[in-house]
Design an enzyme around this catalytic site. Structure first.
Site, PDB file in Angstrom:
ATOM      1  N   LYS A 150      23.281   7.584  10.286  1.00 12.99           N
ATOM      2  CA  LYS A 150      24.648   7.096  10.480  1.00 12.99           C
ATOM      3  C   LYS A 150      24.713   5.572  10.565  1.00 12.99           C
ATOM      4  CE  LYS A 150      26.044  11.389  12.778  1.00 12.99           C
ATOM      5  NZ  LYS A 150      24.729  12.045  12.658  1.00 12.99           N
ATOM      6  N   GLU A 234      28.897   3.439  19.567  1.00  8.82           N
ATOM      7  CA  GLU A 234      30.199   2.974  19.077  1.00  8.82           C
ATOM      8  C   GLU A 234      31.187   2.925  20.229  1.00  8.82           C
ATOM      9  OE1 GLU A 234      30.329   4.818  14.546  1.00  8.82           O
ATOM     10  OE2 GLU A 234      31.421   5.816  16.158  1.00  8.82           O
ATOM     11  N   ARG A 326      25.641  17.490   3.326  1.00  8.19           N
ATOM     12  CA  ARG A 326      25.338  18.924   3.334  1.00  8.19           C
ATOM     13  C   ARG A 326      26.645  19.697   3.328  1.00  8.19           C
ATOM     14  NH1 ARG A 326      26.822  20.131   8.512  1.00  8.19           N
ATOM     15  NH2 ARG A 326      26.533  18.501  10.083  1.00  8.19           N
ATOM     16  N   ARG A 578      49.900  61.981  52.523  1.00  9.52           N
ATOM     17  CA  ARG A 578      49.132  61.014  53.323  1.00  9.52           C
ATOM     18  C   ARG A 578      48.333  61.694  54.424  1.00  9.52           C
ATOM     19  NH1 ARG A 578      47.826  57.757  57.194  1.00  9.52           N
ATOM     20  NH2 ARG A 578      49.010  58.954  58.729  1.00  9.52           N
ATOM     21  N   ALA A 580      48.122  64.658  55.684  1.00 12.13           N
ATOM     22  CA  ALA A 580      47.499  65.972  55.465  1.00 12.13           C
ATOM     23  C   ALA A 580      46.142  65.811  54.791  1.00 12.13           C
ATOM     24  CB  ALA A 580      48.420  66.852  54.630  1.00 12.13           C
ATOM     25  N   ARG A 651      50.737  49.903  61.917  1.00 14.42           N
ATOM     26  CA  ARG A 651      50.147  49.814  63.258  1.00 14.42           C
ATOM     27  C   ARG A 651      50.613  48.559  63.994  1.00 14.42           C
ATOM     28  NH1 ARG A 651      44.412  51.400  60.521  1.00 14.42           N
ATOM     29  NH2 ARG A 651      44.681  53.674  60.538  1.00 14.42           N
ATOM     30  N   LYS A 747      54.801  60.469  68.157  1.00 13.71           N
ATOM     31  CA  LYS A 747      53.562  60.720  67.409  1.00 13.71           C
ATOM     32  C   LYS A 747      52.553  61.442  68.304  1.00 13.71           C
ATOM     33  CE  LYS A 747      50.012  58.052  64.864  1.00 13.71           C
ATOM     34  NZ  LYS A 747      49.987  58.871  63.650  1.00 13.71           N
ATOM     35  N   HIS A 777      56.160  64.051  65.150  1.00 13.73           N
ATOM     36  CA  HIS A 777      54.950  64.229  64.334  1.00 13.73           C
ATOM     37  C   HIS A 777      53.865  64.865  65.191  1.00 13.73           C
ATOM     38  CE1 HIS A 777      51.595  63.074  61.624  1.00 13.73           C
ATOM     39  NE2 HIS A 777      50.949  62.796  62.751  1.00 13.73           N
ATOM     40  N   THR A 912      44.422  55.700  66.182  1.00 13.76           N
ATOM     41  CA  THR A 912      43.754  54.580  65.525  1.00 13.76           C
ATOM     42  C   THR A 912      44.458  53.264  65.855  1.00 13.76           C
ATOM     43  OG1 THR A 912      43.226  56.079  63.705  1.00 13.76           O
ATOM     44  CG2 THR A 912      42.929  53.732  63.313  1.00 13.76           C
TER      45      THR A 912
END
Length: 1185
Positions: A150, A234, A326, A578, A580, A651, A747, A777, A912
């Protein structure tokens, strides 16, 4: 055709073999040129072979040992290895001039085509080819000398009056010369290899501090890539375009151009996308570029194909860079717009033809439309474009009108090594306009399917769709200057990921935790048939228009609650979706099986108060064990059942977790839940702590949901000696009503509420709060739940919980059918069609068999629950845990220890997460053979479970009656400081923006739902996303195939999208590879053969792999990509500063530095020079000083 060409055609010999007829004719280049050797590999070698075969020439390939399986070897008539095994490096083989010339001479080649790269610009090679009596396909050695270097090319351009970028007058040998140039011309500068191209041996320097390192790296890379380390410097132009002119010249002095290409889209000076012709280029500039290119070519008496390259600055000024002597990678787009076969022209010129003789004169060269070329590579854009290596498992390419593919090693089974360029194929598209061509390219790239290695396709697609590219205004540093290009479109790769999962299942069996055996259901699932009251079949393709949800949406939560209270008959909530399956099947029911029954449920249960279907344990279990998105489940079911209210379990201040979360997390989560389909928030606190409850109530209310504030029932209210009596519960209800709740929930999580207690409690609440809707529940652990729920309805409850018969009883909820029958003929008679309920239940009976691997060992009711008070959902899990811990034979002792643990903790409400505290302490006591007295006496020295410490610290809230002393003080002594207020008050607010940024960096674009899930379960969410990244979204895989090893030759139908079904057949399991511990698993996918490689987790592996760097360890220094360590810069024990180079890695002919991530001392090196490493392998360990 000229007379010379016609004469050759008329002299063809005749051969009766139609398959060899083309090549059995004499070469169209004449008798002197019948055989060509291509001194290159892969795609360009195949490109030359194809044209050579069209010219009736014989072809010769050469290959390195590492390339012995490369496709170019098979595309030639003959192929020969370069040297002996181990004689040359993978790249060095293609630079072995004498060896290659010897092969060409020995095989009778007349022409030697160098392709691009390697020796294509090496004058010595061209000279030796010619001296050996063959013809080099390219310019003369003298021209290569003058233009291939080059620095010499610059001098020629200056002599011709062609403008050049200011730079060094010649090659730069020493760093001091580079330093002097920078001092004179300033920064930025670009250091370039004098020989070669492709962006190698180039470094842009913007800071004086990096000049020396860049100079050395450019020289080293140039030497490795081209065999010549000469460089020059360059000035670096800001945002120029890169325009190149395709030239063609012959030995008679004829020079023409084949128009221009815009190669401005580059990364690290390597072209990524090329366009021909340049879009919207000023005609005057275009002509000036043509003229200057031809001027230089004529000056040096150029012959054959070449490319003159120019930079075009923002003011329209052009500067000559170089002439590449090339053929170029991007020659294809010029061929497409001009119709000229450049390789054919090269071979003709090398054989002595002139351009006019082959019909190439400037007046006949015109362009038609536009062409774009994209290079599909195995580079990973997400990892700095580091080349990926490995075996291609799937390869499907594009096609169609105007699509051209030039490739080599792009095929299924191909092994991509780190030794060579990472390009798989060049995709070239041609059409009438730039925009049509761009769209065609996008379509083509989307058609590609490459699996097994990463590719740059997502990045290129992003690039093609960027506004700047659409306008055709890109510049050479556009990629580096445009970070949004790296916000990539992720390929879902769904089919191959599915096969990876099924392959792992075939080799290792199910990995779903808690699974014991395979499903008992072997037959196809029979879906219900619902009939209306007139006997006509109900069309379930559309949801029912009946239901309570419309009233809620139209009038709001308060009006909904009032309507529930004014409803004269009883209402139910179905827990099948859910609680069950949480109680009976370890929460393992998958989304697909809920989706399948949802359209029928919409009709059969249209009169239901609600469906409990989300929250609680289902949220994290869906991610943790089922590898599903809980938000996706909610949205899909909501779409199918728009008429029945959905209820979730929250929760309180814990959200869905076992401990408190920052307040803003709870508010944010409730907001997302409401947006995505939740209607009713059943808010509870495990200790009935009103401070914790109030936060959840307020969050649900602000989100716009129905607030069902829930008190947890425990103990025996009928026993005056018990802690939780009627006054306690009524007072608690009073406090909740003061918070402005819509509905009261009760619950009874252990199922200990006796029918008499239900009548007494409900009656007392109803008397004091006549307008308050009440929802009860329970669990059926003791077998009395049906009677209790009937009693609750009789006493004034509005809603009770049931589960479909097949999913009821034991630790689940009472039977739907039994409760329905119990209140039949009373004022609380339920409004459901028995036949429709039986049809729904028949589906769930099949589900019970499908999920049989998760059934608990509890086979009957347990009236002992009135003593141990273990919640229904926990009773199943606790027994499973006891068995896992080796305590299965001590189940009776565990239940007894549960009673003692509860007393030690102060006789707390057990739900829980507090029930887990009691269970953990009970198992701890049994495992360590501790009595309650032992626990009290040794509390300061025992290593209690973390949940017990959390409880006593106050992280779960304040229990009614306070903490037991002195046990609390002794447990916490020297460990933790107790809290006396709501835990959430002490937690800093979550930074949602930071979380979004984190998730986006790890997993791509992240939604608000992702953030909400991450803030609840960060570790679980990350593991889930990593699983999906590896195996894809498996929610649509039928459960039978999800849980069972695939049967040989059984067809699996998996609908991955609407109207898109994959048909998979497992066909073979390969033998164990003792070296890797892996097996090949073979499938048919939509009739095509596919295979995946799977680790056999039971096999012993002979090989020892390199240690991997831990991304979370700041002291671990990892290899950034796969390659070879070529240099070690520092020794163990040395002090390094951040950014200091530890080692240098060579890969794909590039050199990458491995630098220190921070200052410190190099504790150890895990590599030595010459080691091969994979990306992510541990290279070094740093310690802070």
């Amino acid at each position: 055709m000229t007379s010379k060409y016609d004469a050759l055609l008329h002299n063809q010999s005749t051969n009766t073999n139609p398959f060899s007829k083309l090549q059995d004719r004499s070469s169209l280049l004449g008798e002197k040129f019948t055989k060509v050797l291509v001194a290159n590999r892969s795609e360009i070698a195949i490109r030359v072979f194809r044209t050579a075969h069209e010219l009736s020439m014989h072809t010769v390939a050469i290959y390195s040992y590492e390339d012995r399986l490369s496709m170019h070897r098979q595309k030639a008539d003959e192929s020969y290895p370069i040297g002996k095994v181990g004689q040359y490096s993978p790249v060095g083989a293609y630079l072995a001039i004498d060896e290659i010339v010897s092969i060409a001479k020995r095989t009778g080649a007349n022409l030697v085509h160098p392709g691009y790269g390697f020796l294509s610009e090496n004058a010595e090679f061209a000279r030796k080819v010619n001296e050996a009596g063959m013809q080099f396909v390219g310019p003369s050695p003298e021209v290569i000398d003058s233009l291939g270097d080059k620095t010499k090319a610059r001098a020629i351009a200056i002599r011709c009056g062609v403008p050049v970028v200011p730079g060094t007058p010649g090659p730069v040998e020493h760093y001091e010369e580079a330093e002097a140039f920078v001092k004179e011309y300033g920064l930025p500068v670009i250091i370039k290899a004098a020989m070669g191209g492709g962006g190698r041996g180039m470094r842009v320097v913007r800071s004086a501090d990096t000049l020396k390192e860049s100079f050395e790296r450019a020289r080293s890379e140039a030497l490795a890539s081209f065999g010549d380390g000469t460089v020059f410097i360059e000035r670096f132009l800001d945002k120029p375009k890169h325009i190149e002119i395709q030239l063609m010249a012959d030995k008679a002095g004829n020079v023409i151009h084949l128009h221009e290409r815009d190669c401005s889209v580059q990364r690290r000076h390597q072209k990524v996308v090329e366009i021909a012709p340049a879009k919207d280029l000023d005609p005057k500039i275009r002509q000036a570029l043509y003229d200057d290119a031809i001027k230089i070519a004529k000056e040096v008496k150029y012959c054959n194909a070449g490319t003159a390259e120019f930079l075009l600055d923002q003011k329209g000024r052009h500067y000559f860079i170089e002439i590449n002597p090339r053929i170029q990678v991007e020659h294809t787009i010029t061929e497409e717009i001009t119709g000229v076969d450049i390789v054919s022209a090269q071979l003709h010129v090398a054989a002595g033809f002139t351009l006019p003789e082959i019909g190439l004169t400037q007046d006949k060269i015109s362009t038609r439309g536009f062409a774009i070329q994209c290079r599909v590579t195995t580079e990973d854009p997400n990892n700095g474009f580091a080349p990926d290596i490995g075996k291609i498992e799937v390869y499907r390419s594009a096609g169609g009108n105007g699509v051209r593919l030039d490739g080599a090693n792009g095929f299924a089974g191909s092994v991509i090594t780190p030794h060579y360029d990472s390009m798989l194929v060049k995709c070239t598209c041609h059409d009438a306009t730039y925009e049509y061509t761009r769209r065609k390219m996008i379509r083509s790239l989307i058609e590609f399917r490459v699996r097994g290695v990463k590719t740059n396709i997502p990045f290129v697609l992003r690039l093609l769709m960027h506004d700047t590219f659409i306008q055709g205004n890109c510049w050479t540093t556009f990629i580096d200057d445009t970070p949004e290009l790296f916000q990539l479109y992720r390929s879902r790769n769904r089919a191959q990921k599915l096969l990876a999962y099924l392959g792992d299942l075939a080799v290792n069996g199910s990995s779903i935790k808690g699974q014991n055996g395979e499903p008992a259901l072997k037959s196809e699932i029979v879906m219900p048939v619902l009939l209306d009251s007139t006997g006509n079949q109900i069309d379930v393709s559309h949801p029912s228009e009946k239901g309570w949800r419309k009233l809620l949406l139209d009038n709001g939560p308060a009006a909904f609650a009032k309507a529930v209270r004014n409803h004269k008959r009883g209402l139910i909530m179905d827990t099948t979706w859910r609680d069950a399956h949480q109680s009976l099947l370890a929460t393992r029911v998958r989304t697909i099986d809920l989706v399948n029954i949802a359209p029928y449920t919409s009709h059969a249960l249209a009169s239901a108060y609600s469906l409990e279907m989300w929250g609680g344990a289902t949220f994290d279990v869906s991610m943790r064990f089922l590898h599903e998105c809980p938000w996706d489940r909610l949205r899909r079911l909501r779409k199918l059942v728009p008429n029945i209210p959905f209820q979730m379990l929250l929760r309180g201040a814990n959200g869905l977790c076992y401990s408190s979360l920052p307040d803003n997390v709870i508010y944010f989560f409730c907001e997302q839940a409401k947006k995505n389909g939740i209607d009713i928030f059943r808010v509870f606190d495990a200790l009935n702590d009103v401070n914790n409850l109030s936060l959840g109530i307020d969050a649900a209310k602000r989100a716009g949901g129905v607030v069902e504030a829930t008190m947890c029932y425990s103990g025996d209210m009928l026993n005056p000696k018990k802690k939780y009596n009627l006054d306690y519960y009524v007072n608690l209800v009073d406090k909740m009503v003061e918070m402005g709740i819509h509905i009261l929930g009760i619950k009874d999580m252990a199922g200990v509420m006796k029918p008499k207690a239900a009548r007494l409690l409900i009656s007392a609440i109803r008397e004091k709060h006549p307008e308050l809707p009440i929802h009860v529940h329970t669990h059926d652990s003791a077998g009395t739940a049906v009677a209790s729920m009937a009693a609750a309805l009789e006493a004034g409850a509005d809603v009770v919980d049931v589960a479909t018969d097949s999913m009821s009883g034991l630790t689940s909820q009472p039977s739907f059918g039994a409760v329905l029958a119990s209140v039949d003929g009373t004022d609380k008679q339920l409004e459901f069609d028995n036949n429709q309920l039986r049809e729904i239940d028949s589906y769930w009976a099949q589900m019970r068999l499908l999920y049989s691997p998760f059934e608990s060992e509890i086979k009957g009711t347990d009236s002992d629950v009135y003593n141990h008070e273990i919640p229904g959902g926990q009773l199943t899990n606790l027994k499973f845990q006891a068995t896992s811990l080796g305590l299965g034979t001590q189940w009776a002792e565990t239940k007894k220890a549960y009673i003692e643990a509860n007393k030690l903790l102060g006789d707390i409400i057990k739900v829980t997460p507090t029930s887990k505290v009691v269970g953990d302490l009970a198992q701890f006591m049994v495992q360590n053979k501790l009595s309650a007295e032992d626990v009290e006496n040794r509390a300061t020295t025992l290593d209690f479970p973390a949940s017990v410490l959390d409880f006593f610290q106050g992280l779960m809230g304040q229990p009614y009656g306070g903490f037991p002393e002195p046990l609390r003080t002794n447990v916490l002594k020297g460990r933790r400081q107790p809290l006396t207020d709501r835990p959430g008050k002490f937690l800093p607010a979550a930074d949602f923006d930071a979380i979004r940024k984190l998730l986006s960096e790890k997993f791509g674009v992240s939604s608000d739902c992702d953030i909400a899930a991450y803030t609840q379960f960060p570790g679980v969410f990350e593991e889930y996303r990593q699983f999906v990244d590896r195996y894809g979204d498996l929610t649509t895989v039928p459960t039978k195939f999800f849980l069972s090893r695939p049967e040989m030759n059984e067809e699996m139908h998996v609908e991955i999208d609407q109207g898109k079904t994959l048909i998979v057949k497992f066909v073979a399991l390969g033998p164990l590879n003792p070296r890797t511990g892996q097996r090949e698993v073979y499938f048919e996918l939509n009739g095509e053969n596919r295979h995946v490689t799977v680790e056999d987790k039971k096999a012993a592996i002979e090989t020892v792999t390199r240690p991997r760097a831990d991304p979370g360890n700041p002291g671990h220094v990892a290899a950034p990509m796969s390659g070879t360590i070529v240099e070690i810069r520092v020794k163990e024990g040395a002090k390094v500063k951040k950014g200091d180079i530890i080692a240098v890695l060579s890969a794909m002919k590039m050199e990458i530095v491995i630098s220190a991530p921070h200052s410190g001392v190099l504790k150890s090196l895990a590599v030595v020079q010459g080691d091969s490493v994979n990306g992510g392998d541990l290279c070094a360990v740093l310690e802070h000083e």
